[in-house]
Every structure is written in structure tokens, then in C-alpha cells.
Design a protein around this motif. Structure first.
Motif, mmCIF file in Angstrom:
data_model
loop_
_atom_site.group_PDB
_atom_site.id
_atom_site.type_symbol
_atom_site.label_atom_id
_atom_site.label_comp_id
_atom_site.label_asym_id
_atom_site.label_seq_id
_atom_site.Cartn_x
_atom_site.Cartn_y
_atom_site.Cartn_z
ATOM 1 N N ILE A 1 33.244 33.987 42.308
ATOM 2 C CA ILE A 1 34.454 34.332 41.568
ATOM 3 C C ILE A 1 34.292 33.991 40.095
ATOM 4 C CG2 ILE A 1 35.508 32.086 42.056
ATOM 5 C CD1 ILE A 1 37.385 35.431 41.707
ATOM 6 N N SER B 1 35.250 29.438 48.991
ATOM 7 C CA SER B 1 35.529 30.861 48.800
ATOM 8 C C SER B 1 34.774 31.409 47.610
ATOM 9 C CB SER B 1 37.036 31.075 48.584
ATOM 10 O OG SER B 1 37.295 32.437 48.249
ATOM 11 N N ASN B 2 34.286 32.644 47.763
ATOM 12 C CA ASN B 2 33.659 33.340 46.631
ATOM 13 C C ASN B 2 34.636 34.265 45.931
ATOM 14 O OD1 ASN B 2 31.131 32.198 47.085
ATOM 15 N ND2 ASN B 2 30.547 33.805 48.517
ATOM 16 N N TYR B 3 35.894 34.261 46.377
ATOM 17 C CA TYR B 3 36.841 35.267 45.880
ATOM 18 C C TYR B 3 38.083 34.685 45.234
ATOM 19 C CZ TYR B 3 34.053 37.936 49.210
ATOM 20 O OH TYR B 3 33.028 38.494 49.905
ATOM 21 N N LYS B 4 38.318 33.405 45.335
ATOM 22 C CA LYS B 4 39.597 32.853 44.924
ATOM 23 C C LYS B 4 39.450 31.753 43.885
ATOM 24 C CE LYS B 4 40.654 31.815 49.189
ATOM 25 N NZ LYS B 4 41.431 31.350 50.361
ATOM 26 N N LEU B 5 40.487 31.652 43.066
ATOM 27 C CA LEU B 5 40.616 30.557 42.116
ATOM 28 C C LEU B 5 41.767 29.657 42.544
ATOM 29 C CD1 LEU B 5 40.334 32.278 38.599
ATOM 30 C CD2 LEU B 5 38.583 30.948 39.783
ATOM 31 N N TYR C 1 44.322 41.041 43.736
ATOM 32 C CA TYR C 1 45.095 39.871 44.148
ATOM 33 C C TYR C 1 46.579 40.090 43.891
ATOM 34 C CZ TYR C 1 40.456 37.775 43.499
ATOM 35 O OH TYR C 1 39.113 37.500 43.554
ATOM 36 N N PRO D 1 28.738 37.719 43.109
ATOM 37 C CA PRO D 1 28.417 36.701 44.122
ATOM 38 C C PRO D 1 29.386 35.538 44.131
ATOM 39 C CG PRO D 1 26.439 37.407 42.980
ATOM 40 C CD PRO D 1 27.583 38.033 42.255
#
Lengths: 114, 113
Positions: free
Chosen positions: A100, B97-101, A34, A98
């Protein structure tokens, strides 16, 4: 143990000049990566994230770009900097899962565009 | 827009007192919450997390409380020390989303000696 490095720590650049910030992660494989930006006294704005080599998702339209040439390397670039690009840039990684989980942040790169 | 916000942007306490930092969230489906501490000029550091199947979790001098009924999260710091002075962010998974906070705006904690 896992570590994350980003550089340079501080950068002063004139308007219209190019930018390259680099981030590398050690001690893990296939991380999510990120780039965040933080204006002075403000929160964290997600700019880009990547779930694999060559896979970049852009969150905010702008004159910045990101690339992931290797599994644990994430680069933030610009061809021509704007005054509004000034800020504190943070690289982070998370475990591929799976869902975050925790993000691990680097120490940041402070960019001043004059 | 952000789904995680903070009631107080700044908090000033005396050394030795307990500190409470609050956070409201809007996504009732969130199942995971994190508190980060960011010292001046540094990257955020993980403090403690909590899953939605818990109401309370304790760490070293820190406790996180989760009230799902009113969608409220708090971080309690016991016997606050000057080294606790920092900006504190709450975060939750971004909806869809499974990727973001998604991060809250942050609270600046100042500890007075």
C-alpha cells in the motif's frame, strides 16, 4: 492526471430510505478503491475496499454494502438507512502495487439521516 | 485497535510560529508513513510521506521526522499560516495487509492571526 469524483456532495435522507453514493476515478487503471466513513470530529473508519471488479472486502458489519460494477466505479449502498449511518463518507483510490502507498481521497459526501 | 495515535488532539498556534504535530505508532515493522491534511468539509490531502530507511524528509514548509527507536513520528510546519488550519492525520500500512492504511485519530491545528 488522475482525478476522483464522488456524489452527491450532500444528502439528507429519512430513516429507512435507501442510499446510493457513487465514486468514479479517472486517469488510472485497475486502482484499489475504498469507502471510509468519518463521524463528526472523529477519525477515518474503513468500511469497504476493492482490489478489482466485483471484489469487495467488508471491514465493519453494518447495513451498508458496496459494489464495483466497473474498474473505476465504486458504489456505496444501503437498503434502509439508520440514524447511525449519518456521517461524512469518503471515497479513495490507490495504485495497485505490492504494498500500500498513498491514498487519494475524493471531496466527500455528507449524509444526514433524520 | 488502531496502532497509530496522536499525543495532542488540538493545537493552537500564532500565525508565523512553527507547529509540531506528533504521532505514536505501535507496529515496529511499518516501513512507510504518511501525513494528511483535512480542511473542514473536504477530503484528506496528502502532505508528505517518509520511508523507514529515512529519519527526516523535507517538503515545502513541512518536515517529517521519524524516530524508529521510540516509534514516534512528527510533522513540523514552519511559519504557520491561517491556511494551515485543519485536522492532520498520520497513517501507516495496516499490519498484515498490502491494501490498507491505519489512520491516527487526528490533531486539530488552529492558527490564530
Amino acid at each position: 492526471s488522475q482525478t476522483i469524483h464522488q456524489w452527491p456532495a450532500t444528502l439528507v435522507q429519512p430513516v429507512g430510505s435507501p442510499l446510493s453514493l457513487e465514486c468514479t476515478v479517472e486517469g488510472t487503471s485497475n486502482p484499489n478503491l475504498y469507502w471510509y466513513r468519518q463521524a463528526a470530529g472523529r477519525g477515518l473508519q474503513l468500511l469497504f475496499y476493492s482490489v478489482g471488479i466485483g471484489q469487495i472486502s467488508s471491514e465493519v458489519p453494518q447495513n451498508l454494502s458496496a459494489s464495483r460494477p466497473q474498474d473505476r466505479q465504486f458504489i456505496l449502498s444501503s437498503k434502509k438507512l439508520l440514524l447511525s449511518d449519518s456521517g461524512f463518507y469518503l471515497c479513495a483510490w490507490s495504485v495497485q502495487a505490492p504494498a500500500i502507498g498513498e491514498l487519494f481521497f475524493g471531496e466527500g459526501s455528507r449524509l444526514t439521516v433524520l | 485497535g488502531e496502532s497509530v495515535g496522536l499525543h495532542l488532539p488540538t493545537l493552537s498556534v500564532q500565525e508565523g510560529d512553527n507547529s509540531i504535530i506528533n504521532c505514536a505508532y505501535s507496529n515496529s515493522a511499518s516501513d512507510y508513513f504518511i501525513w494528511y491534511k483535512q480542511e473542514s468539509g473536504k477530503g484528506p490531502q496528502f502532505i508528505i510521506d517518509i520511508r523507514s530507511n529515512m529519519d527526516k524528509r523535507q517538503g515545502q514548509r513541512v518536515t517529517v521526522l521519524l524516530n524508529k527507536t521510540v516509534k514516534h513520528l512528527s510533522l513540523q510546519i514552519a511559519a504557520t499560516q491561517p491556511g494551515d488550519s485543519a485536522v492532520y492525520f498520520c497513517a501507516e500500512p495496516t499490519l498484515g495487509s498490502n491494501y490498507k492504511l491505519t489512520f491516527g485519530k487526528g490533531t486539530l491545528l488552529t492558527v490564530n492571526p
